[in-house]
Each structure stands twice: as structure tokens, then as C-alpha cells.
Design an enzyme around this catalytic site. Structure first.
Site, mmCIF file in Angstrom:
data_model
loop_
_atom_site.group_PDB
_atom_site.id
_atom_site.type_symbol
_atom_site.label_atom_id
_atom_site.label_comp_id
_atom_site.label_asym_id
_atom_site.label_seq_id
_atom_site.Cartn_x
_atom_site.Cartn_y
_atom_site.Cartn_z
ATOM 1 N N TYR A 146 0.952 -1.195 -0.132
ATOM 2 C CA TYR A 146 -0.203 0.217 0.158
ATOM 3 C C TYR A 146 0.870 1.313 -0.041
ATOM 4 C CZ TYR A 146 -4.602 -2.152 0.863
ATOM 5 O OH TYR A 146 -5.531 -2.936 0.718
ATOM 6 N N LYS A 195 3.580 -15.327 3.114
ATOM 7 C CA LYS A 195 3.969 -16.348 1.740
ATOM 8 C C LYS A 195 5.404 -16.434 1.683
ATOM 9 C CE LYS A 195 2.405 -18.028 -2.038
ATOM 10 N NZ LYS A 195 1.668 -19.189 -2.096
ATOM 11 N N ASP A 227 -2.375 -18.579 0.932
ATOM 12 C CA ASP A 227 -3.320 -19.194 0.347
ATOM 13 C C ASP A 227 -3.992 -20.532 1.068
ATOM 14 O OD1 ASP A 227 -0.872 -20.535 0.593
ATOM 15 O OD2 ASP A 227 -0.742 -21.196 -1.902
ATOM 16 N N ASP A 251 -6.059 -7.290 4.239
ATOM 17 C CA ASP A 251 -6.968 -6.657 3.507
ATOM 18 C C ASP A 251 -8.008 -7.564 2.998
ATOM 19 O OD1 ASP A 251 -8.948 -4.565 2.143
ATOM 20 O OD2 ASP A 251 -7.661 -5.011 0.143
ATOM 21 N N ASP A 255 -11.908 -9.304 4.313
ATOM 22 C CA ASP A 255 -13.089 -9.472 4.038
ATOM 23 C C ASP A 255 -13.709 -10.877 3.929
ATOM 24 O OD1 ASP A 255 -12.996 -6.658 3.196
ATOM 25 O OD2 ASP A 255 -13.872 -7.122 1.195
HETATM 26 C C1 IPM Z 1 -10.212 -1.481 3.866
HETATM 27 C C2 IPM Z 1 -10.419 -1.036 2.533
HETATM 28 C C3 IPM Z 1 -9.615 -0.181 2.407
HETATM 29 C C4 IPM Z 1 -8.197 -0.868 2.203
HETATM 30 C C5 IPM Z 1 -9.551 0.565 0.687
HETATM 31 C C6 IPM Z 1 -10.950 1.498 0.803
HETATM 32 C C7 IPM Z 1 -8.280 1.587 0.402
HETATM 33 O O1 IPM Z 1 -10.694 -2.139 1.585
HETATM 34 O O2 IPM Z 1 -10.151 -0.952 4.774
HETATM 35 O O3 IPM Z 1 -10.133 -2.833 4.158
HETATM 36 O O4 IPM Z 1 -7.823 -1.535 1.256
HETATM 37 O O5 IPM Z 1 -7.480 -0.580 3.057
HETATM 38 MG MG MG Z 2 -10.778 -3.919 2.567
#
Ligand code: IPM
Ligand code: MG
Length: 361
Positions: A146, A195, A227, A251, A255
Site C-alpha cells: 500500500y 507467503k 493461500d 485486506d 473481507d
Molecule cells: C479496507 C478497505 C481499504 C483498504 C480501501 C478502501 C483502500 O478495503 O479498509 O479494507 O484496502 O485498506
Molecule cells: Mg478491504
């Protein structure tokens, strides 16, 4: 006590869900004798519309001077919005990255657990869910891909883009310490995800995490390739306690972890610096498709406010009260549309907030 909170409603459903979190905080203040002062800060698309940039220096300063920051969500529909026809560093998400970096919020804490009664919203089979799961993802937030050097160029007529993944040992150690500290208050297990079969940064990550683990003899450390971790999360989520990982892996995995809890609308998060300061935000995005309809689930933001009470203000009793109120409201069958199931009572954003407030007594 008095606390100064910088509040960033942001875009999309942000203002709606932040409104409910403030009501809950005010209710906590009333019951437990605290005063929360809010200072509103613009970030994301609304800041672009007002100032031409996603985060102004003044906004960052206001956040820095506060006791903590509460954030709704930023961003809009990529592709059909004026916010995205500009350079990447001027888009709404750039504001989020800038505030994380600017406030040195290197440790992102994302709990993922299955609430009683939400088993039907979980996409996994009953036998995989078993007695449920309760994990925390600790994601490094200010390094890695990032924030590495990046550029796009044309080499011999061929377009080429480069992103770099850099970690130094200090960046790894400080977030590892947070993960082990959190594990000490939980089931005392850290799964460090990397990884290391391919990446140098992961091999260093693994070494530094192992060194850090020596200071925590009670905590079991396990290493897992990313993975495999993606697979294990949907095969046997109950095995995890604390997952520690770098920015990009975190990240993606967070999710995935949130999805198996049934709804991303339920999950809070905290981004912390070395000390008590933190930025608290739901794990979900700004959901522009449902903005302004009064149907967004405010629970993730309300639980983020509870994390703020606990981590930044040391108000454990108050945080417990908010979390308990959320459990009770769910047990009573109130559901926003994202977690609605047969036989439950469907409510909108404001009613959900009000039901939670009235249970804080
Ligand atoms: C998160 C989001 C952010 C990230 C985006 C919006 C830049 O996906 O907070 O997980 O990737 O960190
Ligand atoms: Mg995210």
C-alpha cells in the site's frame, strides 16, 4: 470524564450509520456520566467536493488533536463518479490511506465472530460452523504494497507498472506485539500468515514474529501460508484465535472472514498507533447503492464505537454494555435487511440504533 472525538461521516451510508453511533455514545454518556464532544471532519468524496482533495491538512490536524476518531465510510461507485476521474492520490480512498499513515495507525484490529441467531446468514454449512467461531484479524496497516514506491512507465513501447512490498523489522515487530498482547487476553493463539515460500518480506516477517513470540511463552504461535489460510477460513474457521498478517493479505482475508460471519454490516474495526489513540470504523464500505434509504445496518459502526470506549478510553464496562445491548437486540429478533431472516422483525437504520440505545441502562 470528557472525551473529544473527531467524527468523519464520509460518503454513502457513512452519515446515516455515524448518526446512530453518536446516539449510542450519547446514551452511554447519559447512563455512565461521561461527555463526548464531537468535531466533524470531512474526508473522502465530500472533502473532494468541498476542498478539491480527499483529506486536508487541517482535517488531519483536527483528527490528531482529538482523543480518538470515529469514521463512517468513504468512497463512491468506481467508474461512474467524478471522484474517480482524477489521479489516484486525489480519490476518496487516498484520504483513508493518508489518515492511516499520518496518524501512524499501524495496527488494524478486525474481529470476526458469529453471533447467536445469525447462523442462517452464514454461507457455510452447519457442520463447518460447528460451535461457531470467534477470531480477530490483526492487519499491518501502514506498510507493505500500500505504501511502497510505485510507478507506471513505458519500456521499449510496452506499458509496465511496478508496486513494491517493503517491510523493515521494526514495522513487523510493533504489529506482532499488538497481536500477541491481544492473544494474551483471548485464547492465546496467534496464526501468523505470510507467503514465506516465495517472498523475502514474508521470510523476514516469519523471523521477526518468531523472535517476538519468545516474550510470550504462554501464546502458541503457528505460521500459515496465505493461500492455505484463505482455504482454512472457509473449511475450519473455528481453529483461529488471532490472525496476524501484513497489509495486503489482511485486506483480503478480513473481507473473507467478515463474509462468513453472515454480514459485513456487523463487523467493527480499530486502527491503533503505539499508544491509546485509534481510529474506529466499520469494516464495510460506503455502500453508495443503498445510501440515503435508511436501511443500512448501523451495528458495525456502533460496535466500532464500543471498541473506542474499550481501547482508547479504557471504559470496559461501558463497552460491555453496548455489546450486550447489540446481542439483546438481535436476540429479540430485530434485523436490518442485510441480516433479515424469516420470522424476524425488519427495521431500518434509525430504529436499530434506537433499540440498541434503549437497552443501555
Ligand atoms: C479496507 C478497505 C481499504 C483498504 C480501501 C478502501 C483502500 O478495503 O479498509 O479494507 O484496502 O485498506
Ligand atoms: Mg478491504
Amino acid at each position: 470524564m470528557e472525551y473529544r472525538i473527531a467524527v468523519i461521516p464520509g460518503d454513502g451510508i457513512g452519515p446515516e450509520i455515524i448518526g446512530e453511533a453518536k446516539k449510542v455514545l450519547d446514551r452511554v454518556g447519559e447512563v455512565y456520566g461521561h461527555t463526548f464532544h464531537y468535531e466533524e471532519v470531512l474526508m473522502g468524496g465530500i472533502s473532494i467536493d468541498t476542498y478539491g482533495v480527499p483529506l486536508t491538512d487541517e482535517a488531519l490536524e483536527t483528527a490528531r488533536k482529538s482523543d480518538s476518531v470515529l469514521l463512517g465510510a468513504v468512497g463512491g461507485n468506481v467508474g461512474n463518479s467524478r471522484w474517480y476521474d482524477v489521479a489516484p492520490n486525489l480519490r476518496p480512498e487516498a484520504g483513508l490511506l493518508a489518515i492511516r499513515k499520518g496518524l501512524n495507525l499501524f495496527a488494524n484490529i478486525r474481529p470476526a465472530f458469529l453471533y447467536n441467531g445469525l447462523e442462517d446468514a452464514c454461507p457455510l454449512k452447519k457442520e463447518i460452523i460447528g460451535p461457531g467461531f470467534d477470531m480477530v484479524i490483526v492487519r499491518e496497516l501502514t506498510g507493505g504494497l500500500y505504501f511502497g514506491e510505485r510507478h507506471t512507465e513505458t519500456v521499449n513501447g510496452v506499458r509496465q507498472a511496478t508496486d513494491t512490498l517493503v517491510y523493515n523489522e521494526n514495522e513487523i515487530r510493533r504489529v506482532a506485539v499488538k497481536a500477541f498482547d491481544i492473544a494474551m487476553k483471548r485464547k492465546k493463539k496467534v496464526t501468523s500468515v505470510d507467503k514465506a515460500n516465495v517472498l523475502d518480506s514474508s521470510r523476514l516477517w516469519r523471523q521477526v514474529v518468531a523472535e517476538t513470540a519468545k516474550d510470550y511463552p504462554e501464546v502458541t504461535l503457528e505460521n500459515m501460508l496465505v493461500d492455505n489460510c484463505a482455504m482454512q477460513l472457509v473449511m475450519n474457521p473455528g481453529q483461529f484465535d488471532v490472525i496476524l498478517t501484513e497489509n495486503m493479505f489482511g485486506d483480503i482475508l478480513s473481507d473473507e472472514a467478515s463474509m462468513i460471519t453472515g454480514s459485513i454490516g456487523m463487523l467493527s474495526s480499530a486502527s491503533l498507533n503505539e499508544g491509546k489513540f485509534g481510529l474506529y470504523e466499520p469494516s464495510h464500505g460506503s455502500a453508495p447503492d443503498i445510501a440515503g434509504k435508511g436501511i443500512a445496518n448501523p451495528i458495525a459502526t456502533i460496535l466500532s464505537a464500543a471498541m473506542m470506549l474499550r481501547f482508547s478510553f479504557d471504559l470496559d464496562k461501558e463497552a460491555d454494555a453496548v455489546e450486550q445491548a447489540v446481542r439483546e437486540v438481535l436476540a429479540c429478533g430485530f434485523r436490518t435487511v442485510d441480516i433479515m431472516a424469516e420470522g424476524m422483525t425488519r427495521v431500518g437504520t434509525e430504529v436499530m440504533g434506537a433499540r440498541i440505545c434503549e437497552r443501555i441502562i
